[in-house]
Structure formats: C-alpha cells, structure tokens
Motif scaffolding. Structure first.
Motif, PDB file in Angstrom:
ATOM      1  N   ARG A  87       0.812  -1.201   0.000  1.00 48.99           N
ATOM      2  CA  ARG A  87       0.000   0.000   0.000  1.00 48.99           C
ATOM      3  C   ARG A  87       0.849   1.255   0.000  1.00 48.99           C
ATOM      4  NH1 ARG A  87      -3.807  -0.505   4.998  1.00 48.99           N
ATOM      5  NH2 ARG A  87      -1.972  -1.531   5.837  1.00 48.99           N
ATOM      6  N   THR A  97       3.712   4.126  -4.452  1.00 45.07           N
ATOM      7  CA  THR A  97       2.970   5.094  -5.231  1.00 45.07           C
ATOM      8  C   THR A  97       2.647   4.514  -6.593  1.00 45.07           C
ATOM      9  OG1 THR A  97       4.084   6.923  -4.106  1.00 45.07           O
ATOM     10  CG2 THR A  97       3.027   7.417  -6.211  1.00 45.07           C
ATOM     11  N   PHE A 113      -4.197  -0.717  -3.824  1.00 40.72           N
ATOM     12  CA  PHE A 113      -3.891   0.338  -2.860  1.00 40.72           C
ATOM     13  C   PHE A 113      -5.029   0.500  -1.861  1.00 40.72           C
ATOM     14  CE2 PHE A 113      -1.806   1.256  -6.863  1.00 40.72           C
ATOM     15  CZ  PHE A 113      -0.489   1.399  -6.471  1.00 40.72           C
ATOM     16  N   GLU A 147      -3.688   6.475  -0.176  1.00 36.99           N
ATOM     17  CA  GLU A 147      -3.050   6.203  -1.471  1.00 36.99           C
ATOM     18  C   GLU A 147      -4.093   5.840  -2.524  1.00 36.99           C
ATOM     19  OE1 GLU A 147      -0.202   6.421  -4.091  1.00 36.99           O
ATOM     20  OE2 GLU A 147       0.202   6.762  -1.967  1.00 36.99           O
TER      21      GLU A 147
END
Length: 430
Positions: A23, A26, A147, A151
C-alpha cells in the motif's frame, strides 16, 4: 471457498490490506494512465457521437427522441450487464474480464460503421454497452486491489483528473472526424481508441491473485450479488451517488439538445459546454487528491454534496436573470455556463471518494460491490439520456431546476447514511 457476509457498518471494512504491491507504493505513471484510459472509454463512447447526431438523423430519418436512444440503450445495456462484470472478475480475475469485454467492444464499434439503418445501429450500441462495463467498472476495483486508504484516494483522484479530459475531448474529436467524411468515421475513431486501450490493458499486471478468487459458479456469483444487494448501507450510498451525480450528468445527457437547440450552436461547438464542465471536474479531482491526507473521507463527501446544492441554486439564479443566448460564440453564453462548471467541481468532490466508500464495505467481494454500486448511477444516466433529457430541455431554466432536484435527493440520502452510521456507532459504544 466461502466469504463472510458484510456488515451494514462501514467500519467493518477496516482497511483490509490491498493485494499486490504494498500500500505504501505510489502508483506508477503507466498503471495510472491505463486505468484512466479504461475509464475514458465510457465518455468517448457517448460524447464522441453527439456531433454526428444531425447526420445520422438525416440519413436514417430519425427524430431527436430516436437519436437520444443511441445513448440510452448504450447506458441501459451497460447498466444491466454491469451487475455481472464485477462478480465475474471476482472469480476469473480482473484482467481476463477486462480484455474479453474490450475485444467484444471493439468488434461492435467497428461493426457500427457498417450499419444500414437505425435498428442495426441501436443493436450495435446495445452490444457496445454490454461489453464496455467489463473494462470501466472492473478498472475501479483494480485501484482498491492494489492500494488502500489515502493512497487509493490519491490514485482515484489522479485517474479522475485524466478521465475528466474525455468528455471535452470526445465531442471535439467527433467534430474533427466528421471533417473526414460521414458519421461512420466517428465510430471507426472510437474503435481505434479501443484497440489502444486493449494493448495497455494487456500490459497491466493481474491485481487479484488466484487464491483470493471466488468459485466460478452461478450460485457463488448470485450469492455475492445477494450479500451486497441486501445491505441497506450500500443501497443508501449507491442511490446518493446516482442522484448526486445526476446533477452534473444531466448537462452531458442533454448536450445535443442544449448545445444545438438551446444555445444555437453547431456540431463543432460542443466544446463550449464541455470545457467548463471538464475544468470544474479536473479542479475538483485535484482537491480530492490533496485532501486525502488531511481530511476524513466522509467529511469531504459531505462538503461535495453541500457545495453541489449551493452551485445548483447559483446556476438556477444565473439562468433566470441572464439574457437569452444570442446563438453565437459571445458573452451571452458566460452566465449559463458558470453554474454547470461549479456543479462539476463540487460533484467531483464526492464522486471518487464515494466509490471507495462502497468498495470498503465489502473487502472480500469488491467486484460485486463495484457492480451494484455503479448500477444505480448507470440506470439514472440511461433514464436521463433517453427519457428525461427530451422532457426537461424546453428551456435552460427547466434543466437547472431538474439538476437542483436531483442533488437535493442525493444530499438527503447521504444525510440518511451519515445518521445511520452515527446511530450504529452510538449503539456499538453503548
């Protein structure tokens, strides 16, 4: 393999860890672009065809009401089949379902270039609707597969910012394609876009591991839909989304009538309406991404509904006091475009976060949640395009009143959800 029945308490989702990458990672540019391109398929399928309406109507002798069915039958078939795309992806994997849907969609889009009458064209639009949801709906589930938390909200916001370009690019592209020849060029152009999306999707990793899939049985698929569909919490949120977003989508659904008849513009002038709508949506999506780390998601959604209420009232006032558009590209257009732009901005504040709200209710059945969560919005959009738009486009004031009515209902449903959440919280703490 069995899955636990979800609770009507949204907190029961409790941030189940996302599968695939950590998680904390990016989202890369390629996966963001791919997911946005998948989401843009819907606006391209709808809006690119708008400038071609007059030519299709002239060739096949179709009225405005009949031409609107090119949108409504697409949205209706999209809505019906969307109920199954999510659960199928829970069983087969996200990627396989998306690629199969894209392949059928591309064939249907190129098939439209061979249409010899409205009946055949409408039938091919139904096939496009049946297949397109496999890509657009399942792509939202991929976000939550990979995610979680802030995020996921940031990625959804970035996708929405890119996605927001589609409704303004689409009618402009449609107008340009008409410069090459007849309306068939429009369908061929969108078909080529589908091929590009198919290639991007094929390069994307699978986000649902085999060990986390449900059995591919009718009973398992129907059971997942039943578990999700019987949740009153999900129903409230889904209906709040459908009515709230309708305040924005009414301008998209009625665009062929608003631009040509009410504003007196031509088939290359759809950008006049869509540029303000998309600027508002992009700005709202930017704010959603920035707010992910500093504001609770439910608070942001509430601000979105309150803002859309205020923007709808402003829009109605401006339409009532503004002089009638002169039929040309001049300053008389500005007052009637400010309101829709503000409404697009505020609707964007709740639209992406509320999708995550639904998905987090059912961490083990995200595909089914995405399908049913989207179903009501799709049905509403189909009704707007095929039934309501022709009835409310007698004047810009009536369109503004309809938009205000929709957001009032959506906001009340969201308030009901918040009250139910508070009652459940008080009962748990008591």
């Amino acid at each position: 393999m069995t899955t636990p029945a979800p609770s009507d308490d949204p907190r029961s989702a409790a941030a189940v860890p996302a599968t695939g990458p950590s998680r904390r990672r990016t989202a890369g540019a390629r996966i963001t672009l791919t997911l946005a391109a998948l989401g843009m398929l819907g606006p391209f399928t709808i809006n690119t065809v708008f400038p071609a309406f007059p030519r299709i109507g002239e060739e096949f002798g179709a009225s405005d009401v009949v031409l609107q069915q090119l949108i409504s039958v697409y949205l209706a078939s999209f809505a019906v089949m969307s109920v199954f795309h999510g659960p199928m992806s829970d069983a087969l994997g996200r990627k396989k379902v998306m690629l199969t849907g894209l392949a059928i969609y591309i064939l249907a889009m190129f098939g439209a270039t061979l249409a010899t009458g409205m009946g055949m064209l409408i039938a091919l639009r139904i096939l496009q609707g049946v297949s397109a949801g496999a890509a657009t709906i399942v792509s939202r589930v991929v976000v939550r597969d990979l995610f979680a938390g802030a995020e996921a909200q940031k990625l959804m916001a970035r996708i929405m910012m890119i996605f927001a370009l589609a409704p303004v690019i689409a009618p402009v592209l449609g107008g340009w394609l008409l410069l090459l020849g007849d309306w068939r060029w429009v369908f061929a152009g969108v078909g080529l876009y589908g091929v590009v999306v198919l290639v991007l999707t094929a390069l994307m990793p699978e986000s649902l591991p085999k060990e986390q899939r449900i059995p591919l049985r009718i009973g398992a698929v129907v059971g997942a839909l039943w578990e999700v569909g019987r949740s009153l919490t999900m129903m409230r949120i889904a209906l709040a989304t459908a009515f709230g977003f309708a305040a924005h989508f009414v301008f998209v659904a009625a665009a062929p009538i608003i631009v040509v008849r009410l504003l007196g513009l031509g088939e290359q002038d759809f950008w006049v309406l869509f540029v303000p709508l998309i600027l508002g949506m992009m700005a709202g999506s930017f704010v959603v991404g920035r707010a992910a780390d500093v504001m609770e998601r439910t608070r942001l959604i509430t601000l979105g509904y309150l803002g859309t209420l205020a923007a709808s009232v402003i829009n109605l006032v401006l339409v009532l006091i503004a002089p009638a558009p002169s039929g040309g590209l001049d300053v008389t257009l500005l007052p009637v475009l400010i309101g829709p732009m503000l409404m697009s901005f505020t609707a964007s504040l709740f639209f992406a976060p509320i999708q995550l709200e639904i998905l987090d209710l059912f961490p083990h059945q995200r595909g089914a949640a995405a399908s049913l969560g989207t179903f009501f919005t799709l049905v509403m959009n189909a009704l707007l395009s095929g039934v309501i738009a022709p009835l409310i486009t007698g004047s810009l004031a009536v369109v503004a009143l309809a938009a205000l009515g929709y957001v009032i209902v959506g906001a009340l449903l969201w308030a009901w959800h918040l009250r139910g959440r508070r009652v459940g919280s008080d009962a748990a703490s008591g």
